[in-house]
Design an enzyme around this catalytic site. Structure first.
Site, PDB file in Angstrom:
ATOM      1  N   ASN A   9       2.664 -27.078 -29.414  1.00  0.00           N
ATOM      2  CA  ASN A   9       1.955 -27.525 -28.212  1.00  0.00           C
ATOM      3  C   ASN A   9       1.191 -26.327 -27.670  1.00  0.00           C
ATOM      4  OD1 ASN A   9       1.150 -28.406 -25.699  1.00  0.00           O
ATOM      5  ND2 ASN A   9       3.228 -28.501 -24.829  1.00  0.00           N
ATOM      6  N   LYS A  11      -0.897 -26.210 -25.259  1.00  0.00           N
ATOM      7  CA  LYS A  11      -1.190 -26.271 -23.816  1.00  0.00           C
ATOM      8  C   LYS A  11      -2.664 -25.925 -23.582  1.00  0.00           C
ATOM      9  CE  LYS A  11       3.642 -25.453 -23.108  1.00  0.00           C
ATOM     10  NZ  LYS A  11       4.733 -24.960 -22.307  1.00  0.00           N
ATOM     11  N   HIS A  97       5.113 -34.672 -21.026  1.00  0.00           N
ATOM     12  CA  HIS A  97       5.595 -33.281 -21.012  1.00  0.00           C
ATOM     13  C   HIS A  97       5.984 -32.907 -19.584  1.00  0.00           C
ATOM     14  CE1 HIS A  97       5.546 -28.915 -21.189  1.00  0.00           C
ATOM     15  NE2 HIS A  97       5.774 -29.042 -22.474  1.00  0.00           N
ATOM     16  N   GLU A  99       5.392 -30.464 -17.831  1.00  0.00           N
ATOM     17  CA  GLU A  99       4.288 -29.931 -17.003  1.00  0.00           C
ATOM     18  C   GLU A  99       3.416 -31.069 -16.471  1.00  0.00           C
ATOM     19  OE1 GLU A  99       2.864 -27.127 -19.917  1.00  0.00           O
ATOM     20  OE2 GLU A  99       4.720 -25.994 -19.676  1.00  0.00           O
ATOM     21  N   GLU A 169      13.374 -31.387 -24.055  1.00  0.00           N
ATOM     22  CA  GLU A 169      12.931 -30.066 -23.589  1.00  0.00           C
ATOM     23  C   GLU A 169      13.539 -29.781 -22.216  1.00  0.00           C
ATOM     24  OE1 GLU A 169       9.024 -28.782 -25.505  1.00  0.00           O
ATOM     25  OE2 GLU A 169       8.459 -30.085 -23.874  1.00  0.00           O
ATOM     26  N   GLY A 175       9.019 -21.882 -21.620  1.00  0.00           N
ATOM     27  CA  GLY A 175       8.215 -20.718 -21.273  1.00  0.00           C
ATOM     28  C   GLY A 175       8.995 -19.625 -20.553  1.00  0.00           C
ATOM     29  N   SER A 215      11.252 -22.497 -25.504  1.00  0.00           N
ATOM     30  CA  SER A 215      11.394 -21.127 -26.009  1.00  0.00           C
ATOM     31  C   SER A 215      11.928 -21.050 -27.442  1.00  0.00           C
ATOM     32  CB  SER A 215      12.257 -20.279 -25.066  1.00  0.00           C
ATOM     33  OG  SER A 215      11.645 -20.186 -23.794  1.00  0.00           O
TER      34      SER A 215
HETATM   35  P1  PGA Z   1       7.660 -22.894 -24.991  1.00  0.00           P
HETATM   36  O1  PGA Z   1       7.031 -24.333 -24.606  1.00  0.00           O
HETATM   37  O2  PGA Z   1       8.008 -22.953 -26.450  1.00  0.00           O
HETATM   38  O3  PGA Z   1       6.594 -21.902 -24.678  1.00  0.00           O
HETATM   39  O4  PGA Z   1       8.891 -22.736 -24.133  1.00  0.00           O
HETATM   40  C1  PGA Z   1       7.558 -25.509 -25.164  1.00  0.00           C
HETATM   41  C2  PGA Z   1       6.854 -26.700 -24.560  1.00  0.00           C
HETATM   42  O5  PGA Z   1       6.550 -26.670 -23.365  1.00  0.00           O
HETATM   43  O6  PGA Z   1       6.578 -27.693 -25.256  1.00  0.00           O
END
Ligand code: PGA
Length: 258
Positions: A9, A11, A97, A99, A169, A175, A215
């Site tokens: 992803n 983003k 997601h 976010e 997740e 992140g 992560s």
């Molecule tokens: P990250 O993001 O691997 O940077 O923690 C994962 C995601 O938000 O899908």
């Protein structure tokens, strides 16, 4: 027998030129997906075409969008339909997601509508669920995730559920550099599979892929992907570098063939 899906992803990163450069590098590291592994990369909308063109030379490499609108057309400034995504050559889409839930008020209801629309359009939905830090601290993570899964899949037939991918997740791990331990991941993935068996049946639940996200990187992927109910990863930061992402792809291939 489930196969792995290793998904990136991106983003709001990587313009068209960067996308082309990425695939140039990545396809040298992964000339085809290892046996038992599908690969998915989800760039920004404006890079979808370039990504789909570049991916077409690699067997088992798929492209997805990061969101869609659940209507087919209309006065929805700034939005994009499932059919428009399909037109770029993409065949997957991330839905709900954390976010999107946090910054754009997405709810389980919109996640459900978007999931149905994706399936109708022939896109594979990657439906994201996961608890907040305080929900885990209060020991409510099972309830939260159950509710997200049940509401997200409401009214979706068994046949269509089989076309769906779930991504667990935990929001506290996205992140942050903090990852769920392999045991924590396995525990909740097995729980999600049990819920899917309740909604559909054991055989259906056994076929649906459940990805871990938060992560995941080349250092911890091996252990996470070795868990019985972890069928892949949804990877943010570590998917932006072809070398770390390709390493994770190869780990999955090794685990599958071992
Ligand atoms: P990250 O993001 O691997 O940077 O923690 C994962 C995601 O938000 O899908």
């Amino acid at each position: 027998m489930r196969t792995f899906l290793i998904a990136g992803n991106w983003k709001m990163h990587q313009n068209v030129a960067e996308t082309k450069a990425y695939f140039n590098e990545f396809t040298k590291l992964v000339s085809k997906a290892p046996e038992g592994v599908s690969i998915l990369l989800c760039p920004v909308y404006t890079s979808l075409h370039a990504a789909a063109d570049a991916a077409s030379s690699v067997d088992g490499l798929h492209i997805g969008a990061q969101n869609l609108h659940f209507e087919d057309k209309g006065a929805f400034t700034g939005e994009i339909t499932a059919a428009m995504i399909k037109e770029t050559g993409a065949d997957h889409v991330i839905i709900g997601h954390s976010e999107r839930r946090q910054y754009y008020n997405e709810t389980d209801e919109t996640v459900n509508k978007k999931t149905k629309k994706a399936i109708e359009a022939g896109l594979t939905p990657v439906v994201c669920v996961g608890e907040l830090l305080e929900e885990r601290k209060e020991d409510r993570h099972f309830d939260v995730v159950r509710s997200q899964v049940v509401k997200g899949l409401e009214g979706i037939s068994k046949n269509d559920a089989l076309k769906t991918v779930i991504a667990y997740e935990p929001v506290w791990a996205i992140g942050t550099g903090e990852t769920a331990s392999p045991e924590q991941a396995q525990e909740i993935h097995a729980f999600i599979r049990k819920e899917l068996a309740g909604l559909y049946d054991e055989a259906t639940a056994a076929e649906i892929r459940i990805l871990y996200g938060g992560s995941m990187n080349a250092k911890n992927a091996d252990e996470l992907l070795s868990q019985e109910d972890v069928d892949g990863g949804l990877i943010g930061g570590a998917s932006l570098k072809p070398d770390s992402f390709s390493e994770i792809v190869h780990f999955a291939g090794k685990i599958y063939s071992s």
